[in-house]
Design a protein around this motif. Sequence first.
Motif, PDB file in Angstrom:
ATOM      1  N   ASP A 113      78.103  53.829  92.325  1.00 15.57           N
ATOM      2  CA  ASP A 113      78.182  54.731  91.173  1.00 15.57           C
ATOM      3  C   ASP A 113      79.208  55.796  91.512  1.00 15.57           C
ATOM      4  O   ASP A 113      79.251  56.273  92.653  1.00 15.57           O
ATOM      5  CB  ASP A 113      76.817  55.367  90.885  1.00 15.57           C
ATOM      6  N   ASP A 114      80.027  56.183  90.544  1.00 10.08           N
ATOM      7  CA  ASP A 114      81.076  57.149  90.855  1.00 10.08           C
ATOM      8  C   ASP A 114      80.569  58.595  90.874  1.00 10.08           C
ATOM      9  O   ASP A 114      81.327  59.506  91.202  1.00 10.08           O
ATOM     10  CB  ASP A 114      82.269  57.017  89.894  1.00 10.08           C
ATOM     11  N   HIS A 115      79.302  58.806  90.556  1.00  6.10           N
ATOM     12  CA  HIS A 115      78.736  60.151  90.603  1.00  6.10           C
ATOM     13  C   HIS A 115      77.859  60.310  91.853  1.00  6.10           C
ATOM     14  O   HIS A 115      76.839  59.632  91.985  1.00  6.10           O
ATOM     15  CB  HIS A 115      77.900  60.425  89.347  1.00  6.10           C
ATOM     16  N   VAL A 160      74.134  60.939  91.332  1.00  4.78           N
ATOM     17  CA  VAL A 160      73.345  59.757  90.954  1.00  4.78           C
ATOM     18  C   VAL A 160      72.994  58.949  92.204  1.00  4.78           C
ATOM     19  O   VAL A 160      71.842  58.533  92.404  1.00  4.78           O
ATOM     20  CB  VAL A 160      74.110  58.876  89.945  1.00  4.78           C
ATOM     21  N   ARG A 161      73.981  58.743  93.064  1.00  6.54           N
ATOM     22  CA  ARG A 161      73.732  58.000  94.310  1.00  6.54           C
ATOM     23  C   ARG A 161      72.681  58.714  95.156  1.00  6.54           C
ATOM     24  O   ARG A 161      71.775  58.088  95.711  1.00  6.54           O
ATOM     25  CB  ARG A 161      75.024  57.816  95.107  1.00  6.54           C
ATOM     26  N   GLN A 212      67.272  59.069  97.368  1.00  3.96           N
ATOM     27  CA  GLN A 212      66.068  59.854  97.626  1.00  3.96           C
ATOM     28  C   GLN A 212      64.839  59.167  97.041  1.00  3.96           C
ATOM     29  O   GLN A 212      63.780  59.080  97.683  1.00  3.96           O
ATOM     30  CB  GLN A 212      66.219  61.255  97.016  1.00  3.96           C
ATOM     31  N   PHE A 213      64.966  58.644  95.839  1.00  4.01           N
ATOM     32  CA  PHE A 213      63.845  57.974  95.193  1.00  4.01           C
ATOM     33  C   PHE A 213      63.446  56.715  95.959  1.00  4.01           C
ATOM     34  O   PHE A 213      62.261  56.446  96.175  1.00  4.01           O
ATOM     35  CB  PHE A 213      64.189  57.635  93.743  1.00  4.01           C
ATOM     36  N   ASP A 225      76.869  50.527  88.769  1.00  5.42           N
ATOM     37  CA  ASP A 225      77.199  51.091  87.458  1.00  5.42           C
ATOM     38  C   ASP A 225      78.375  50.318  86.866  1.00  5.42           C
ATOM     39  O   ASP A 225      79.103  49.628  87.582  1.00  5.42           O
ATOM     40  CB  ASP A 225      77.563  52.571  87.627  1.00  5.42           C
ATOM     41  N   LEU A 226      78.569  50.433  85.553  1.00  6.20           N
ATOM     42  CA  LEU A 226      79.717  49.794  84.904  1.00  6.20           C
ATOM     43  C   LEU A 226      80.931  50.699  84.879  1.00  6.20           C
ATOM     44  O   LEU A 226      82.053  50.268  85.109  1.00  6.20           O
ATOM     45  CB  LEU A 226      79.367  49.404  83.464  1.00  6.20           C
TER      46      LEU A 226
END
Length: 210
Positions: free
Chosen positions: A8-10, A13-14, A19-20, A54-55
């Motif tokens: 993912d580029d964010h 988000v990563r 963490q989850f 991600d896309l």
Amino acid sequence: MIKVGIVDDHAIVRSGLRQFFSDHVDLRVVGEAASGREAIDLVRNTEMDVLLMDLSMPGQTGIDVLAMIRAKAPDLGILILSGYPEEHYAMNLIRQGASGYLNKECDPMEIVNAIRTVAMGRRYITPTVAELLAQQINRKGDEAPHEQLSEREFQVFLKLAKGETAGDIAKTLSLSVKTVSTYRTRLMEKLNLNSNSDLTYYALKNKLID
């Protein structure tokens, strides 16, 4: 232990996903990537069971990268996690080799369940995607014009719709400009469109691009 890669580029988000996943003893994040190129390198250099991707990324999108990764790692589970609703991309991507497609608005536990399913070598089909599959069977050929495009035609279509030139597309997809022009001619015929601005309008109207 299920080894997971995150693309993912964010960074936030990563980090949130990592963490989850750390709260689940059977999941271990073994690598991250922020672009399509990094995703390919990650798959090449890291042993993993499932790639969560991600896309929307800079440079090569998840759509561009999917076929490359599938060619390098035919048995790898590839789970698409996208901000686009399922009806816009899910069917095309599953046909192209994705193991499952989730919308980013889904419950986080669904991502975990999907990873576990895909790690067992199965496809993860959400109720929404299952309904799309059923509709596709029932429609018997009257699907939307863009659903009739081949994998490569669909890639070229999206890039043209975003305003990329034939030269840019050729470079990104490792094709000749002549080949890109051939794909453009074919997809224009299939979509019954006449210009790149028509392509952009079609893609916006069908919510295939922002």
